[in-house]
Design a protein around this motif. Structure first.
Motif, mmCIF file in Angstrom:
data_model
loop_
_atom_site.group_PDB
_atom_site.id
_atom_site.type_symbol
_atom_site.label_atom_id
_atom_site.label_comp_id
_atom_site.label_asym_id
_atom_site.label_seq_id
_atom_site.Cartn_x
_atom_site.Cartn_y
_atom_site.Cartn_z
ATOM 1 N N THR A 1 115.476 70.994 61.791
ATOM 2 C CA THR A 1 114.083 70.853 61.365
ATOM 3 C C THR A 1 113.609 72.112 60.652
ATOM 4 O OG1 THR A 1 113.124 71.771 63.384
ATOM 5 C CG2 THR A 1 113.648 69.410 63.390
ATOM 6 N N ALA A 2 112.459 71.989 60.026
ATOM 7 C CA ALA A 2 111.867 73.124 59.318
ATOM 8 C C ALA A 2 111.596 74.285 60.274
ATOM 9 C CB ALA A 2 110.568 72.680 58.642
ATOM 10 N N GLU A 3 111.167 73.977 61.475
ATOM 11 C CA GLU A 3 110.895 75.046 62.446
ATOM 12 C C GLU A 3 112.185 75.699 62.918
ATOM 13 O OE1 GLU A 3 108.135 74.324 65.564
ATOM 14 O OE2 GLU A 3 106.737 73.228 64.278
ATOM 15 N N GLU A 4 113.244 74.905 63.058
ATOM 16 C CA GLU A 4 114.521 75.465 63.522
ATOM 17 C C GLU A 4 115.125 76.429 62.512
ATOM 18 O OE1 GLU A 4 115.947 71.708 66.342
ATOM 19 O OE2 GLU A 4 116.662 71.866 64.268
ATOM 20 N N VAL A 5 115.080 76.080 61.219
ATOM 21 C CA VAL A 5 115.717 76.944 60.219
ATOM 22 C C VAL A 5 114.909 78.213 59.950
ATOM 23 C CG1 VAL A 5 116.838 74.973 59.103
ATOM 24 C CG2 VAL A 5 114.688 75.850 58.174
ATOM 25 N N THR A 6 113.655 78.244 60.409
ATOM 26 C CA THR A 6 112.822 79.437 60.203
ATOM 27 C C THR A 6 112.518 80.166 61.509
ATOM 28 O OG1 THR A 6 110.783 78.108 60.374
ATOM 29 C CG2 THR A 6 111.706 78.439 58.161
ATOM 30 N N GLU A 7 113.145 79.731 62.586
ATOM 31 C CA GLU A 7 112.881 80.343 63.887
ATOM 32 C C GLU A 7 113.171 81.847 63.856
ATOM 33 O OE1 GLU A 7 114.018 79.732 68.622
ATOM 34 O OE2 GLU A 7 114.913 78.447 67.089
ATOM 35 N N GLY A 8 112.226 82.636 64.328
ATOM 36 C CA GLY A 8 112.406 84.090 64.386
ATOM 37 C C GLY A 8 112.111 84.811 63.087
ATOM 38 N N ILE A 9 111.774 84.085 62.024
ATOM 39 C CA ILE A 9 111.476 84.706 60.732
ATOM 40 C C ILE A 9 109.986 85.034 60.645
ATOM 41 C CG2 ILE A 9 111.398 84.343 58.227
ATOM 42 C CD1 ILE A 9 113.887 82.604 58.495
ATOM 43 N N ASP A 10 109.690 86.279 60.304
ATOM 44 C CA ASP A 10 108.301 86.716 60.160
ATOM 45 C C ASP A 10 107.955 86.779 58.676
ATOM 46 O OD1 ASP A 10 105.803 87.802 60.292
ATOM 47 O OD2 ASP A 10 106.414 89.723 61.172
ATOM 48 N N ALA A 11 107.112 85.856 58.238
ATOM 49 C CA ALA A 11 106.725 85.807 56.819
ATOM 50 C C ALA A 11 105.381 86.476 56.570
ATOM 51 C CB ALA A 11 106.688 84.358 56.352
ATOM 52 N N THR A 12 104.903 87.253 57.544
ATOM 53 C CA THR A 12 103.635 87.956 57.383
ATOM 54 C C THR A 12 103.698 88.870 56.160
ATOM 55 O OG1 THR A 12 103.329 87.958 59.780
ATOM 56 C CG2 THR A 12 101.981 89.496 58.498
ATOM 57 N N GLY A 13 102.668 88.814 55.346
ATOM 58 C CA GLY A 13 102.636 89.648 54.147
ATOM 59 C C GLY A 13 103.171 88.952 52.908
ATOM 60 N N LEU A 14 103.756 87.759 53.087
ATOM 61 C CA LEU A 14 104.265 87.001 51.947
ATOM 62 C C LEU A 14 103.214 85.984 51.494
ATOM 63 C CD1 LEU A 14 107.933 86.185 53.093
ATOM 64 C CD2 LEU A 14 107.160 88.063 51.627
ATOM 65 N N THR A 15 103.134 85.793 50.182
ATOM 66 C CA THR A 15 102.246 84.786 49.624
ATOM 67 C C THR A 15 103.089 83.735 48.912
ATOM 68 O OG1 THR A 15 100.495 86.420 49.296
ATOM 69 C CG2 THR A 15 100.291 84.361 48.085
ATOM 70 N N ALA A 16 102.836 82.479 49.218
ATOM 71 C CA ALA A 16 103.629 81.384 48.664
ATOM 72 C C ALA A 16 102.739 80.322 48.041
ATOM 73 C CB ALA A 16 104.486 80.759 49.758
ATOM 74 N N ILE A 17 103.210 79.758 46.935
ATOM 75 C CA ILE A 17 102.577 78.581 46.334
ATOM 76 C C ILE A 17 103.479 77.386 46.623
ATOM 77 C CG2 ILE A 17 102.021 77.409 44.168
ATOM 78 C CD1 ILE A 17 101.198 80.089 43.003
ATOM 79 N N VAL A 18 102.885 76.279 47.048
ATOM 80 C CA VAL A 18 103.624 75.034 47.261
ATOM 81 C C VAL A 18 102.957 73.952 46.424
ATOM 82 C CG1 VAL A 18 104.411 73.307 48.923
ATOM 83 C CG2 VAL A 18 104.205 75.705 49.633
ATOM 84 N N THR A 19 103.682 73.395 45.459
ATOM 85 C CA THR A 19 103.121 72.285 44.695
ATOM 86 C C THR A 19 103.328 70.989 45.479
ATOM 87 O OG1 THR A 19 105.136 71.769 43.424
ATOM 88 C CG2 THR A 19 103.679 73.478 42.533
ATOM 89 N N GLY A 20 102.405 70.043 45.305
ATOM 90 C CA GLY A 20 102.521 68.781 46.028
ATOM 91 C C GLY A 20 102.445 68.980 47.529
ATOM 92 N N ALA A 21 101.536 69.846 47.961
ATOM 93 C CA ALA A 21 101.501 70.257 49.366
ATOM 94 C C ALA A 21 100.878 69.232 50.302
ATOM 95 C CB ALA A 21 100.736 71.581 49.488
ATOM 96 N N THR A 22 100.225 68.205 49.776
ATOM 97 C CA THR A 22 99.481 67.295 50.655
ATOM 98 C C THR A 22 100.219 66.016 51.001
ATOM 99 O OG1 THR A 22 98.382 66.345 48.730
ATOM 100 C CG2 THR A 22 97.212 68.102 49.917
ATOM 101 N N SER A 23 101.433 65.840 50.512
ATOM 102 C CA SER A 23 102.158 64.620 50.850
ATOM 103 C C SER A 23 103.631 64.909 51.077
ATOM 104 C CB SER A 23 102.007 63.569 49.744
ATOM 105 O OG SER A 23 102.616 64.021 48.548
#
Length: 322
Positions: free
Chosen positions: A17-39
């Motif tokens: 899952t998305a949470e499993e592949v990012t477990e333990g990763i600290d993205a604080t301080g990063l800025t991200a753009i996601v297109t098509g974020a609502t579906s």
């Protein structure tokens, strides 16, 4: 096969899952753009980025839907940093407006996830006179990336952190026309096939990442560009699929296999979040990922470096006409 949960060299599989592949990763301080974020997978991509501490800018067609999703995520994650901005990828004017407003905001940009897409609609042209799937899935993202690249370069330089550009393609690239991309027939309605045109746009995503990565490497910029197949996901992407419309048996069949064969959205978002955040992907550029592991595109055109260069030149001409 993913249904057996076999893990690749990364330690993850298509069942991760998305949470499993990012477990333990600290993205604080990063800025991200996601297109098509609502579906579709954009929703969980946004949520998990926020969960890991990133400031997420949702680039969406429907601002009201974006605000509702933001509210929902804030209820779950009160510390989430989320902004909503309007973006219609099929319109170059909208893309330019979005980029101009983003640059004016003086926000940094570490991660650009070109996630939005449409699949297999009847033939139509974008406001700029380009076949709609090619315009939305490729040209819009090509222009958006082009306009925001200087901001990403500045951010990477000043933060001393690697920038990452993620292009969501699909194994549907295998359905493209034999040439991969018909550069001389993009708007040819007489020979239009909705599935092949979809495949064509997905080949374009792969080749865009490949050629962009080559150029960034040549320039010595600390930004990577990769493409990926998110999986056969139970979303509304195939809403234009004529095989399903009005066919109750097809719908019943699809419903019965969704849980057993189609990935859930939280699994579908995993690969793009793996590519966007995971330390294992540091320095990797111009590659194709599947099931949160390195893979290879399934056709010769999708691996053709010369076609990638031709597509780049063709796309640059398209965006300069407007």
């Amino acid at each position: 096969m993913w249904i057996f949960g076999w893990k690749g060299p990364s330690g993850f599989s298509a069942r991760s899952t998305a949470e499993e592949v990012t477990e333990g990763i600290d993205a604080t301080g990063l800025t991200a753009i996601v297109t098509g974020a609502t579906s579709g997978i954009g929703v969980d991509t946004t949520r998990v980025l926020a969960l890991r501490g990133a400031h997420v800018v949702m680039a969406v067609r429907n601002v009201e839907a974006g605000k509702k999703l933001k509210e929902s995520i804030l209820n779950e994650i009160p510390s989430a940093k989320i902004d909503v901005m309007q973006l219609e990828l099929s319109s170059m004017a909208s893309v330019r407006k979005f980029a101009s407003e983003y640059i004016a905001s003086c926000l940094p940009l570490n991660i650009l996830i070109n996630n939005a897409g449409i699949m297999a609609p009847p033939f139509s042209l974008s406001p700029d006179g380009i076949e709609l799937q090619f315009a939305t899935n490729h040209v819009g993202h090509f222009l958006l990336t082009h306009l925001l690249l200087d901001t990403m370069k500045k951010t990477a330089r000043e933060s001393n952190r690697e920038g990452r550009i993620v292009l969501v393609s699909s194994d549907g690239h295998k359905f493209a026309y034999n040439e991969g991309i018909r550069l001389d027939k993009i708007n040819n309605e007489a020979e239009y096939n909705c599935y092949r045109a979809y495949g064509q746009s997905k080949v374009a995503n792969i080749l865009h990442a490949k050629e962009l990565a080559r150029r960034l490497k040549e320039e010595g910029v600390n930004i990577t560009a990769n493409s990926l197949h998110p999986g056969e996901i139970a979303t509304n992407l195939a809403r234009n699929n004529g095989l399903l419309n009005g066919n109750i048996y097809a719908h019943q069949c699809l419903d019965s296999i969704k849980l057993s064969m189609l990935r859930r959205v939280i699994q579908g978002a995993a690969t793009q979040l793996y590519v966007a955040l995971h330390p294992q992907v540091k320095g990797v550029s111009g590659e194709f990922f599947k099931d949160s592991n390195l893979s290879k595109p399934g056709t010769a055109p999708a691996q053709d470096e010369e076609l990638a260069k031709q597509l780049w030149d063709f796309s640059m001409k398209m965006i300069k006409k407007q």
